[in-house]
Design a protein around this motif. Structure first.
Motif, PDB file in Angstrom:
ATOM      1  N   VAL A  83       0.773  -1.202  -0.060  1.00  0.00           N
ATOM      2  CA  VAL A  83      -0.021  -0.063   0.106  1.00  0.00           C
ATOM      3  C   VAL A  83       1.003   1.199  -0.017  1.00  0.00           C
ATOM      4  O   VAL A  83       0.729   2.253  -0.836  1.00  0.00           O
ATOM      5  CB  VAL A  83      -1.010   0.006   1.253  1.00  0.00           C
ATOM      6  N   VAL A  84       1.959   1.228   0.743  1.00  0.00           N
ATOM      7  CA  VAL A  84       2.810   2.496   0.843  1.00  0.00           C
ATOM      8  C   VAL A  84       3.538   2.636  -0.246  1.00  0.00           C
ATOM      9  O   VAL A  84       3.656   3.673  -0.847  1.00  0.00           O
ATOM     10  CB  VAL A  84       3.755   2.345   2.042  1.00  0.00           C
ATOM     11  N   TYR A  85       4.084   1.426  -0.682  1.00  0.00           N
ATOM     12  CA  TYR A  85       4.786   1.508  -2.184  1.00  0.00           C
ATOM     13  C   TYR A  85       3.996   2.031  -3.132  1.00  0.00           C
ATOM     14  O   TYR A  85       4.379   2.849  -3.920  1.00  0.00           O
ATOM     15  CB  TYR A  85       5.326  -0.011  -2.385  1.00  0.00           C
ATOM     16  N   LYS A  86       2.999   1.720  -3.540  1.00  0.00           N
ATOM     17  CA  LYS A  86       1.888   2.249  -4.346  1.00  0.00           C
ATOM     18  C   LYS A  86       1.577   3.552  -4.106  1.00  0.00           C
ATOM     19  O   LYS A  86       1.549   4.329  -5.256  1.00  0.00           O
ATOM     20  CB  LYS A  86       0.714   1.155  -4.531  1.00  0.00           C
ATOM     21  N   GLU A  87       1.395   4.150  -3.012  1.00  0.00           N
ATOM     22  CA  GLU A  87       1.257   5.381  -2.987  1.00  0.00           C
ATOM     23  C   GLU A  87       2.514   6.219  -3.332  1.00  0.00           C
ATOM     24  O   GLU A  87       2.347   7.451  -3.854  1.00  0.00           O
ATOM     25  CB  GLU A  87       0.855   5.831  -1.347  1.00  0.00           C
ATOM     26  N   LEU A  88       3.614   5.883  -2.822  1.00  0.00           N
ATOM     27  CA  LEU A  88       4.971   6.766  -3.320  1.00  0.00           C
ATOM     28  C   LEU A  88       5.101   6.535  -4.675  1.00  0.00           C
ATOM     29  O   LEU A  88       5.420   7.508  -5.369  1.00  0.00           O
ATOM     30  CB  LEU A  88       6.004   5.951  -2.667  1.00  0.00           C
ATOM     31  N   CYS A  89       4.830   5.275  -5.443  1.00  0.00           N
ATOM     32  CA  CYS A  89       4.807   5.111  -6.925  1.00  0.00           C
ATOM     33  C   CYS A  89       3.929   6.233  -7.615  1.00  0.00           C
ATOM     34  O   CYS A  89       4.274   6.729  -8.378  1.00  0.00           O
ATOM     35  CB  CYS A  89       4.775   3.944  -7.344  1.00  0.00           C
ATOM     36  N   ASN A  90       2.823   6.400  -6.983  1.00  0.00           N
ATOM     37  CA  ASN A  90       1.841   6.881  -7.648  1.00  0.00           C
ATOM     38  C   ASN A  90       2.108   8.576  -7.607  1.00  0.00           C
ATOM     39  O   ASN A  90       2.031   9.351  -8.695  1.00  0.00           O
ATOM     40  CB  ASN A  90       0.351   6.892  -7.160  1.00  0.00           C
ATOM     41  N   ILE A  91       2.743   9.061  -6.449  1.00  0.00           N
ATOM     42  CA  ILE A  91       3.215  10.283  -6.402  1.00  0.00           C
ATOM     43  C   ILE A  91       4.573  10.673  -7.165  1.00  0.00           C
ATOM     44  O   ILE A  91       4.499  11.547  -7.759  1.00  0.00           O
ATOM     45  CB  ILE A  91       3.219  10.555  -4.708  1.00  0.00           C
ATOM     46  N   GLY A  92       5.215   9.688  -7.047  1.00  0.00           N
ATOM     47  CA  GLY A  92       6.485   9.759  -8.229  1.00  0.00           C
ATOM     48  C   GLY A  92       6.145   9.867  -9.484  1.00  0.00           C
ATOM     49  O   GLY A  92       6.716  10.713 -10.294  1.00  0.00           O
ATOM     50  N   PHE A  93       5.269   9.129  -9.931  1.00  0.00           N
ATOM     51  CA  PHE A  93       4.652   9.179 -11.408  1.00  0.00           C
ATOM     52  C   PHE A  93       4.228  10.655 -11.454  1.00  0.00           C
ATOM     53  O   PHE A  93       4.442  11.062 -12.698  1.00  0.00           O
ATOM     54  CB  PHE A  93       3.469   7.896 -11.469  1.00  0.00           C
ATOM     55  N   LYS A  94       3.256  11.038 -10.679  1.00  0.00           N
ATOM     56  CA  LYS A  94       2.654  12.429 -10.780  1.00  0.00           C
ATOM     57  C   LYS A  94       3.703  13.546 -10.827  1.00  0.00           C
ATOM     58  O   LYS A  94       3.661  14.326 -11.917  1.00  0.00           O
ATOM     59  CB  LYS A  94       1.699  12.502  -9.770  1.00  0.00           C
ATOM     60  N   ILE A  95       4.845  13.382 -10.112  1.00  0.00           N
ATOM     61  CA  ILE A  95       5.821  14.413 -10.284  1.00  0.00           C
ATOM     62  C   ILE A  95       7.193  14.155 -10.897  1.00  0.00           C
ATOM     63  O   ILE A  95       8.190  14.830 -10.938  1.00  0.00           O
ATOM     64  CB  ILE A  95       6.175  14.837  -8.654  1.00  0.00           C
ATOM     65  N   CYS A  96       7.077  12.970 -11.610  1.00  0.00           N
ATOM     66  CA  CYS A  96       8.120  12.454 -12.293  1.00  0.00           C
ATOM     67  C   CYS A  96       9.755  12.301 -11.772  1.00  0.00           C
ATOM     68  O   CYS A  96      10.238  12.752 -11.896  1.00  0.00           O
ATOM     69  CB  CYS A  96       8.547  13.419 -13.589  1.00  0.00           C
ATOM     70  N   ASP A  97       9.342  11.736 -10.575  1.00  0.00           N
ATOM     71  CA  ASP A  97      10.630  11.221  -9.590  1.00  0.00           C
ATOM     72  C   ASP A  97      10.202   9.934  -9.150  1.00  0.00           C
ATOM     73  O   ASP A  97       9.344   9.325  -9.244  1.00  0.00           O
ATOM     74  CB  ASP A  97      10.479  12.382  -8.663  1.00  0.00           C
ATOM     75  N   MET A  98      11.355   9.272  -8.552  1.00  0.00           N
ATOM     76  CA  MET A  98      11.256   7.965  -8.135  1.00  0.00           C
ATOM     77  C   MET A  98      10.674   7.835  -6.685  1.00  0.00           C
ATOM     78  O   MET A  98      10.563   8.842  -5.714  1.00  0.00           O
ATOM     79  CB  MET A  98      12.819   7.235  -7.960  1.00  0.00           C
ATOM     80  N   PRO A  99      10.149   6.634  -6.222  1.00  0.00           N
ATOM     81  CA  PRO A  99       9.130   6.741  -5.087  1.00  0.00           C
ATOM     82  C   PRO A  99       9.993   6.860  -3.851  1.00  0.00           C
ATOM     83  O   PRO A  99       9.424   7.159  -2.716  1.00  0.00           O
ATOM     84  CB  PRO A  99       8.906   5.139  -5.096  1.00  0.00           C
ATOM     85  N   ASP A 100      11.250   6.869  -3.796  1.00  0.00           N
ATOM     86  CA  ASP A 100      11.974   6.798  -2.593  1.00  0.00           C
ATOM     87  C   ASP A 100      12.999   8.419  -2.323  1.00  0.00           C
ATOM     88  O   ASP A 100      13.855   8.576  -1.549  1.00  0.00           O
ATOM     89  CB  ASP A 100      13.138   5.797  -2.096  1.00  0.00           C
ATOM     90  N   CYS A 101      12.624   8.994  -3.631  1.00  0.00           N
ATOM     91  CA  CYS A 101      13.484  10.167  -3.650  1.00  0.00           C
ATOM     92  C   CYS A 101      12.767  11.449  -2.667  1.00  0.00           C
ATOM     93  O   CYS A 101      11.700  11.373  -2.349  1.00  0.00           O
ATOM     94  CB  CYS A 101      13.511  10.929  -5.223  1.00  0.00           C
ATOM     95  N   ASN A 102      13.638  12.471  -2.188  1.00  0.00           N
ATOM     96  CA  ASN A 102      13.201  13.191  -1.367  1.00  0.00           C
ATOM     97  C   ASN A 102      11.916  14.039  -1.541  1.00  0.00           C
ATOM     98  O   ASN A 102      10.910  14.188  -0.715  1.00  0.00           O
ATOM     99  CB  ASN A 102      14.221  14.172  -0.901  1.00  0.00           C
ATOM    100  N   ARG A 103      11.767  14.372  -2.901  1.00  0.00           N
ATOM    101  CA  ARG A 103      10.565  15.097  -3.242  1.00  0.00           C
ATOM    102  C   ARG A 103       9.409  14.285  -3.347  1.00  0.00           C
ATOM    103  O   ARG A 103       8.402  14.883  -2.823  1.00  0.00           O
ATOM    104  CB  ARG A 103      10.766  15.761  -4.892  1.00  0.00           C
TER     105      ARG A 103
END
Length: 120
Positions: free
Chosen positions: A32-52
């Motif tokens: 669940v957490v990984y998917k949320e991070l991936c969705n945010i990363g996809f939206k802002i064009c960054d990796m799931p574990d990046c600071n942004r």
């Protein structure tokens, strides 16, 4: 020295300290957490574990960025923050600190804290 509790969320993946810490703080499963991070990363064009990405995740949860003294270790941060729950980012690593206890998959007590978010 603050107490350290070794806590690893399954499934274990290499380099998943961000997800591990966020799972501990939210109580959500790893996927669940990984998917949320991936969705945010996809939206802002960054990796799931990046600071942004993690910053956006924390803002979405309405967590508050906490001031940190320069060169403070995770152990010092935990001692000063004896109450509350925190997502701590330190030297290419992330962990959770809850009520002064470091919850992590490794001993990160001597790592230097870059910044933290108060989760609750």
């Amino acid at each position: 020295m603050s107490k350290i509790v070794y806590k690893e969320i399954e499934p274990k993946a290499h380099g998943d300290c961000v997800i591990n810490a966020l799972c501990i703080l939210t109580g959500n499963p790893w996927r669940v957490v990984y998917k949320e991070l991936c969705n945010i990363g996809f939206k802002i064009c960054d990796m799931p574990d990046c600071n942004r990405t993690t910053d956006e995740y924390c803002k979405k949860k309405k967590w508050v960025k906490t001031p940190v003294r320069r060169c403070m270790t995770v152990n010092e941060f935990a001692e000063i923050n004896a109450s509350g729950a925190f997502f701590v980012l330190a030297e290419n690593h992330a962990c959770a600190v809850i009520d002064g206890v470091i919850l992590d998959e490794i001993n990160s007590s001597k790592y230097k804290v870059r910044y933290a978010f108060k989760a609750r």
